[in-house]
Design a protein around this motif. Structure first.
Motif, mmCIF file in Angstrom:
data_model
loop_
_atom_site.group_PDB
_atom_site.id
_atom_site.type_symbol
_atom_site.label_atom_id
_atom_site.label_comp_id
_atom_site.label_asym_id
_atom_site.label_seq_id
_atom_site.Cartn_x
_atom_site.Cartn_y
_atom_site.Cartn_z
ATOM 1 N N UNK A 118 29.909 -1.960 0.165
ATOM 2 C CA UNK A 118 30.029 -0.558 0.566
ATOM 3 C C UNK A 118 29.306 -0.353 1.896
ATOM 4 N N UNK A 119 29.926 0.345 2.857
ATOM 5 C CA UNK A 119 29.283 0.555 4.158
ATOM 6 C C UNK A 119 27.948 1.284 4.050
ATOM 7 N N UNK A 120 27.862 2.305 3.166
ATOM 8 C CA UNK A 120 26.635 3.076 3.014
ATOM 9 C C UNK A 120 26.395 3.354 1.542
ATOM 10 N N UNK A 121 25.156 3.781 1.222
ATOM 11 C CA UNK A 121 24.835 4.158 -0.153
ATOM 12 C C UNK A 121 25.697 5.335 -0.605
ATOM 13 N N UNK A 122 25.948 6.265 0.306
ATOM 14 C CA UNK A 122 26.780 7.421 -0.030
ATOM 15 C C UNK A 122 28.180 6.979 -0.427
ATOM 16 N N UNK A 123 28.754 6.047 0.330
ATOM 17 C CA UNK A 123 30.088 5.541 -0.003
ATOM 18 C C UNK A 123 30.094 4.882 -1.376
ATOM 19 N N UNK A 124 29.048 4.123 -1.658
ATOM 20 C CA UNK A 124 28.983 3.405 -2.928
ATOM 21 C C UNK A 124 28.861 4.353 -4.112
ATOM 22 N N UNK A 125 28.212 5.505 -3.902
ATOM 23 C CA UNK A 125 28.003 6.462 -4.992
ATOM 24 C C UNK A 125 29.142 7.463 -5.138
ATOM 25 N N UNK A 126 30.120 7.418 -4.237
ATOM 26 C CA UNK A 126 31.234 8.358 -4.304
ATOM 27 C C UNK A 126 31.940 8.382 -5.655
ATOM 28 N N UNK A 151 30.769 8.437 -8.442
ATOM 29 C CA UNK A 151 29.994 9.248 -9.386
ATOM 30 C C UNK A 151 29.883 10.704 -8.948
ATOM 31 N N UNK A 152 30.545 11.079 -7.864
ATOM 32 C CA UNK A 152 30.397 12.441 -7.360
ATOM 33 C C UNK A 152 30.918 13.485 -8.343
ATOM 34 N N UNK A 153 31.797 13.079 -9.267
ATOM 35 C CA UNK A 153 32.304 14.024 -10.260
ATOM 36 C C UNK A 153 31.182 14.566 -11.150
ATOM 37 N N UNK A 154 30.027 13.900 -11.138
ATOM 38 C CA UNK A 154 28.893 14.378 -11.931
ATOM 39 C C UNK A 154 28.245 15.628 -11.335
ATOM 40 N N UNK A 155 28.403 15.844 -10.035
ATOM 41 C CA UNK A 155 27.725 16.952 -9.363
ATOM 42 C C UNK A 155 28.138 18.279 -9.995
ATOM 43 N N UNK A 156 27.137 19.078 -10.346
ATOM 44 C CA UNK A 156 27.397 20.364 -10.984
ATOM 45 C C UNK A 156 26.434 20.588 -12.133
ATOM 46 N N UNK A 197 23.270 16.087 -4.981
ATOM 47 C CA UNK A 197 22.975 15.065 -3.985
ATOM 48 C C UNK A 197 21.566 15.278 -3.422
ATOM 49 N N UNK A 198 20.858 14.184 -3.167
ATOM 50 C CA UNK A 198 19.609 14.280 -2.408
ATOM 51 C C UNK A 198 19.949 14.689 -0.982
ATOM 52 N N UNK A 199 19.006 15.271 -0.228
ATOM 53 C CA UNK A 199 19.308 15.713 1.142
ATOM 54 C C UNK A 199 19.929 14.622 2.009
ATOM 55 N N UNK A 200 19.514 13.382 1.820
ATOM 56 C CA UNK A 200 20.060 12.281 2.613
ATOM 57 C C UNK A 200 21.433 11.831 2.142
ATOM 58 N N UNK A 201 21.825 12.281 0.953
ATOM 59 C CA UNK A 201 23.065 11.844 0.291
ATOM 60 C C UNK A 201 23.064 10.342 0.012
ATOM 61 N N UNK A 207 20.183 8.129 -9.240
ATOM 62 C CA UNK A 207 21.196 7.096 -9.106
ATOM 63 C C UNK A 207 21.211 6.661 -7.648
ATOM 64 N N UNK A 208 21.111 5.359 -7.403
ATOM 65 C CA UNK A 208 21.097 4.847 -6.043
ATOM 66 C C UNK A 208 21.863 3.540 -5.939
ATOM 67 N N UNK A 209 22.109 3.111 -4.714
ATOM 68 C CA UNK A 209 22.852 1.887 -4.450
ATOM 69 C C UNK A 209 21.892 0.778 -4.051
#
Length: 261
Positions: A152-160, A162-167, A184-188, A211-213
């Motif tokens: 994954x290019x970035x941690x944000x890309x790798x965690x995408x 799991x984004x359905x969890x947001x809420x 999301x943390x401020x840094x995403x 949750x992190x990459x």
């Protein structure tokens, strides 16, 4: 050759006497494969090419899917292993078996992942599928296919995924009510889960989960910290349509716990 040796890490494992007369499917047989993996890793880390190729059949075929490179026969494998250990005399490896399927009394299909560390260079991690044939009282690698794990290019890309969890989520049972918020943390670069549990008897419980990459192991990791002082860490993976969390935890009284959700 770049990673052809990785298959042997997790599938050969000096495998002996795994199958009775009929194809085994029980947990004990699978655990035997994993137990022998640990012994194979120790053998591999002694860097003995002859001992390694002895775990392949005479006409074994190893294929690297990304490059299309193909190595056939035990003698060719021996040359490649000798060359590799000459280039990387301090090489160390780790391996895992994710699935073992016995398709007959003398044939097993194994899938998993392996990681090789050669020193200052970044670890190399691959996925593999291998076919093992039983010859005498041993299981030898007859065919293997290896493939790179996409990075994954970035941690944000790798965690995408799991984004359905947001809420905000609420669960109700007869014993308790659970309120969960994921953001999301401020840094995403992390997902933060906060939860509160209210039991019907008036007691409460809360915690925070991250949750992190992990770019080294190329997998999603998680850490949890609970209001009673307990904490834990684990890994997150997807199996078909399910997300699995494997956790190890230290309880507030010092006891150890583990589980898969």
């Amino acid at each position: 050759m770049k990673r052809l040796f990785l298959v042997a890490i997790a599938v050969a494992c000096s495998i002996q006497s795994l199958c009775p007369a009929q194809a085994p499917t029980n947990e004990a047989a699978t655990n035997t494969v994993k137990e022998q993996l640990r012994g194979y890793v120790a053998t591999f880390n002694q860097r003995d090419p002859n001992a390694i190729v002895a775990l392949w059949t005479e006409d074994a075929i190893s294929i690297q899917e990304e490059t299309g490179s193909r190595t056939e026969g035990r003698e060719a494998l021996l040359v490649e292993f000798q060359r590799f250990f000459g280039d990387y005399p301090q090489a160390q490896l780790m391996g895992q078996v994710d699935e073992v399927r016995f398709v007959g009394p003398d044939v097993a299909i194994v899938e998993g992942a392996a990681t090789i560390m050669t020193g200052d260079e970044a670890p190399i991690r691959s996925l593999y599928t291998a076919v093992l044939h039983k010859q005498g009282d041993r299981w030898l690698i007859a065919n293997s296919h290896e493939r790179d794990i996409p990075r994954a290019p970035t941690a944000y890309d790798a965690l995408q995924p799991l984004e359905w969890l947001v809420g905000t989520w609420q669960d109700e049972t007869e014993e308790a009510s659970v309120m969960t918020t994921v953001r999301w943390a401020p840094s995403r670069n992390f997902l933060i889960r906060s939860f509160e549990v209210s039991f019907k008897d008036g007691e409460g419980f809360s915690g925070t989960q991250l949750f992190g990459w992990d770019p080294l192991s190329q997998q999603i990791r998680t850490w949890v910290f609970n209001s009673d002082g307990s904490f834990g860490d684990g890994t997150v993976s997807k199996s078909d349509n399910d997300w699995l969390i494997k956790m190890n935890q230290i309880q507030s009284d010092g006891r150890l716990a583990s589980g898969t959700n």
